[in-house]
Design a protein around this motif. Sequence first.
Motif, short mmCIF file in Angstrom:
data_model
loop_
_atom_site.label_atom_id
_atom_site.label_comp_id
_atom_site.label_asym_id
_atom_site.label_seq_id
_atom_site.Cartn_x
_atom_site.Cartn_y
_atom_site.Cartn_z
N PRO A 66 107.54 -6.29 -59.32
CA PRO A 66 106.60 -6.03 -60.42
C PRO A 66 105.16 -5.94 -59.92
O PRO A 66 104.78 -6.54 -58.91
CB PRO A 66 106.77 -7.24 -61.34
N SER A 67 104.35 -5.19 -60.64
CA SER A 67 102.91 -5.20 -60.44
C SER A 67 102.31 -6.29 -61.30
O SER A 67 102.70 -6.47 -62.46
CB SER A 67 102.31 -3.85 -60.84
N LEU A 68 101.34 -7.03 -60.75
CA LEU A 68 100.65 -8.07 -61.51
C LEU A 68 99.32 -7.59 -62.07
O LEU A 68 98.64 -8.33 -62.80
CB LEU A 68 100.41 -9.31 -60.64
N ARG A 69 98.91 -6.35 -61.74
CA ARG A 69 97.60 -5.87 -62.12
C ARG A 69 97.38 -5.96 -63.62
O ARG A 69 98.28 -5.65 -64.41
CB ARG A 69 97.38 -4.44 -61.66
N THR A 70 96.18 -6.39 -64.01
CA THR A 70 95.88 -6.69 -65.40
C THR A 70 94.45 -6.27 -65.72
O THR A 70 93.55 -6.46 -64.89
CB THR A 70 96.00 -8.21 -65.66
N GLU A 76 89.82 -4.44 -64.03
CA GLU A 76 91.16 -4.69 -63.52
C GLU A 76 91.13 -5.85 -62.53
O GLU A 76 90.25 -5.93 -61.66
CB GLU A 76 91.73 -3.45 -62.84
N ARG A 344 104.98 -13.23 -60.03
CA ARG A 344 105.77 -12.05 -59.62
C ARG A 344 107.26 -12.34 -59.75
O ARG A 344 108.03 -11.52 -60.27
CB ARG A 344 105.41 -11.66 -58.19
N CYS A 352 110.71 -7.42 -66.01
CA CYS A 352 109.44 -6.82 -66.42
C CYS A 352 108.75 -6.14 -65.25
O CYS A 352 108.61 -6.74 -64.17
CB CYS A 352 108.51 -7.87 -67.00
N ASP A 354 105.57 -5.25 -65.30
CA ASP A 354 104.16 -5.62 -65.28
C ASP A 354 103.88 -6.60 -66.42
O ASP A 354 104.75 -6.84 -67.27
CB ASP A 354 103.26 -4.38 -65.40
N SER A 357 104.57 -5.36 -70.06
CA SER A 357 105.95 -5.33 -70.53
C SER A 357 106.46 -6.72 -70.88
O SER A 357 107.36 -6.89 -71.71
CB SER A 357 106.86 -4.67 -69.49
#
Length: 367
Positions: A66-70, A76, A344, A352, A354, A357
């Motif tokens: 998964p990407s954790l970017r927020t 970001e 992660r 999920c 990210d 999701s």
Amino acid sequence: MVDRMEIKPDPVCLADFAALARTVLPPRVWDYLDGGSGAEVTLGGNRSALDRVGVVPRVLTGVSTPSLRTRLLGREYAMPVAVAPMAYQRLVHPDGEPALAAAARVADVPYLASILGSTPIEQVTATGAEVWFQLYWLRDRSLVADLLARVRAAGCRALVVTVDVPVLGRRLRDLRNSFRLPPELVPANLPGGRDDLAHGGTPGVTPVAAHRDAAFAPALTWSDLRWLGERCDLPLVVKGILDPADAVRAVDAGARAIVVSNHGGRQLDGAPASATMLPEVVAAVGDRCEVLLDSGIRSGVDVLRALALGAAGVLVGRPMLWALAVGGQPAASSALALLAAEVRDALALAGCADPASARRLRTVPVG
């Protein structure tokens, strides 16, 4: 203090930092950090409420990494986590606020600097961290305006107004310990503060409470918040909201984000857990602002729980002080890296891709 390289074995969860911090901090300082108000019912309730949140994972989603970017407040970050505002960080380590801010910079997450920081805000922003400044309302409104100008000049990215401290909660551990700040420790961001009160003694009142009550106005109102929003061009975050009706009023007053928080169980004992109120607040404000969760976050699974309950992200407080106490900036960086790995893993196990999701997951009560 214990040097980070001397920690054996390496911590494998945030609770390990707590165990180590308790061995290196004086008992009175540990109680100051660890304690809550009154009988500490709300303090314990924050954890039990999170532990009762069951997250229903989705399967066969094709997610492996998964990407954790927020995105928070239009920027970001590396994960949906920020370092909560906490006072007097030099109390636990001589490097204090700049060390924890530097760890946040390395982790690429926001660092919330407390108005009661023991290091001037200019030295904190000089670390290169993305700094949001946390404000308590000063008794003199002109000093509030002066402080806002100073915060903007220092390069802070947001203003976080804490609204759940009309008076300081009655913290029994501190009263029993006669806790007071050491004389060399002062609130470096307070203009014209009564620093002497934080080191003295008044029967039945901790010096920290006496200092806070002398410096800050107890009767903050919605009109004050609107005044602040009209005069500050930084994104406004309101921290300390539990009631959905208050959340709506905060947005109406100009808040770009809300932090659902009971102050880590340190204010009204008997208040509900932050996680309990989070879904109602999210439902009340809809997509009008971002909603963050504070109080009780101790793991990547907790971050997943908060996301599944509707939060855009979380603030992490005490665990970062534990790590700072254990080994300064390197240990704090290790704690944030460990938390990122846990988030992660939790996202992957829940199916999920990210953080966004994860907000579509179902939650059910467990236990």
